[in-house]
Design a protein around this motif. Structure first.
Motif, mmCIF file in Angstrom:
data_model
loop_
_atom_site.group_PDB
_atom_site.id
_atom_site.type_symbol
_atom_site.label_atom_id
_atom_site.label_comp_id
_atom_site.label_asym_id
_atom_site.label_seq_id
_atom_site.Cartn_x
_atom_site.Cartn_y
_atom_site.Cartn_z
ATOM 1 N N LEU A 180 9.961 57.936 29.552
ATOM 2 C CA LEU A 180 11.203 58.469 30.122
ATOM 3 C C LEU A 180 12.283 57.385 30.117
ATOM 4 N N PHE A 181 11.933 56.195 30.588
ATOM 5 C CA PHE A 181 12.903 55.104 30.649
ATOM 6 C C PHE A 181 13.397 54.736 29.259
ATOM 7 N N ASP A 182 12.486 54.645 28.299
ATOM 8 C CA ASP A 182 12.879 54.274 26.937
ATOM 9 C C ASP A 182 13.796 55.328 26.323
ATOM 10 N N ALA A 183 13.505 56.597 26.597
ATOM 11 C CA ALA A 183 14.363 57.669 26.084
ATOM 12 C C ALA A 183 15.767 57.544 26.676
ATOM 13 N N ALA A 184 15.841 57.241 27.968
ATOM 14 C CA ALA A 184 17.147 57.074 28.610
ATOM 15 C C ALA A 184 17.891 55.880 28.029
ATOM 16 N N GLN A 185 17.182 54.804 27.794
ATOM 17 C CA GLN A 185 17.813 53.610 27.212
ATOM 18 C C GLN A 185 18.379 53.904 25.832
ATOM 19 N N ALA A 186 17.681 54.784 25.103
ATOM 20 C CA ALA A 186 18.117 55.155 23.755
ATOM 21 C C ALA A 186 19.204 56.229 23.769
#
Length: 305
Positions: A222-228
């Protein structure tokens, strides 16, 4: 803005043997499970760690066990949980000696204070402790909501390095994000497991999810998707985690609210083979076989067992 801490920092649970003693082997397994899941740090001696129930010796054992298992892989952010300023300073000095990279501090509790005394509380701790300090806004436990203007003032003055928000007040959380947006190295984390995508979209630096004990990799995705900037993917992952969070409702009123949530996390980890027992700290009740079966079903439909 520049940041010191970000990402997924779960509040580590404290496993116990069936006889009630702290299970250090299971605690090491949980630590490895979290690191392998891609967490950015570990919050030790928090509410999910049952810290009010731990003796002084148990607190020290928990911190040293996690520090050994972590071996410097990620930062250790450790709670200094005591009622008043001097007691917090004493506890903070202890956990720093045991390996804390930052500490987490609530407002005073049991003692009756106000905003002015709370400001003095945090400033005094900052003067005594040479580590970053996170303010922990958890009024359900302290019975005092940390005022947004106070948190922003403490952040601008470098007294606190950020906030772990478990207030459940989404309006004040958004106001904090807006007012603190220009403060460098001031990191705001939500403790709300099921609205993390919204918090990150609003500018939060990360999440401290109790459910992260069960599914750290999900929160990392979830965090990585948000960062991207892939908010559709972040929302899908959040939706799945919201379904996993249904485990906390399986006791259906049989146990206290605290025992329901923490017991569900422990029971899930037991079902997943990560810890030996789902035993709770006394006097909390441990989840039973029927509740365990219901939790297993939720884990199975989400691919966690």
């Amino acid at each position: 803005m520049s940041t010191q801490f970000q990402g997924v920092i779960p509040p580590v649970i404290t496993p116990r043997h069936a006889d009630g003693s702290v299970d250090t082997d299971s605690l090491k397994n949980v630590t490895k499970h979290l690191i392998d899941g891609g967490v950015s740090g570990l919050f030790v001696l928090g509410s999910s760690g049952e810290v009010p129930y731990l003796t002084n010796a148990e607190r020290e054992l928990v911190v040293t066990t996690i520090a050994e298992a972590n071996a410097g892989a990620v930062p250790l952010i450790v709670g200094a949980n005591e009622q008043t300023t001097n007691r917090v300073i004493e506890e903070a000095l202890k956990v720093v000696d045991l390996g804390a990279d930052a500490i987490v501090v609530t407002s005073m509790y049991y003692a009756i204070g106000n905003a002015a005394e709370t400001e003095t509380h945090f400033r005094s701790i900052h003067e005594a402790i040479d580590k970053p300090i996170f303010a922990y806004d958890v009024p359900v436990r302290t019975h005092f909501k940390l005022p947004t203007d106070l948190l922003v003032s403490l952040g601008r003055d470098g007294v606190i390095a950020g906030v772990k928000d478990s207030s459940g007040d989404d309006v004040s959380f958004r106001q904090l994000l807006l007012q603190a947006r220009d403060i460098p190295n001031f990191d705001i984390f939500t403790g709300h497991e099921v609205v993390v995508d919204g918090a990150l979209l609003g500018g939060a630096q990360g999440v401290v999810p109790g459910l992260g004990n069960v599914d750290p990799a999900g929160y990392r995705r979830l965090f990585d998707a948000a960062q991207a900037g892939d908010w559709a993917l972040a929302a899908r992952e959040q939706d799945r985690l919201a379904d996993v969070f249904e485990i906390v409702y399986t006791p259906n009123g049989r146990v206290s609210g605290g025992a329901a949530g923490l017991g569900a996390f422990k029971t899930a980890l037991q079902v997943m083979g990560i810890i030996e027992s789902n035993t709770m700290s006394q006097p909390m009740l441990t989840l039973n076989d029927a509740e365990t079966a219901a939790i297993r079903a939720i884990l199975e439909r989400n691919g966690l067992v």
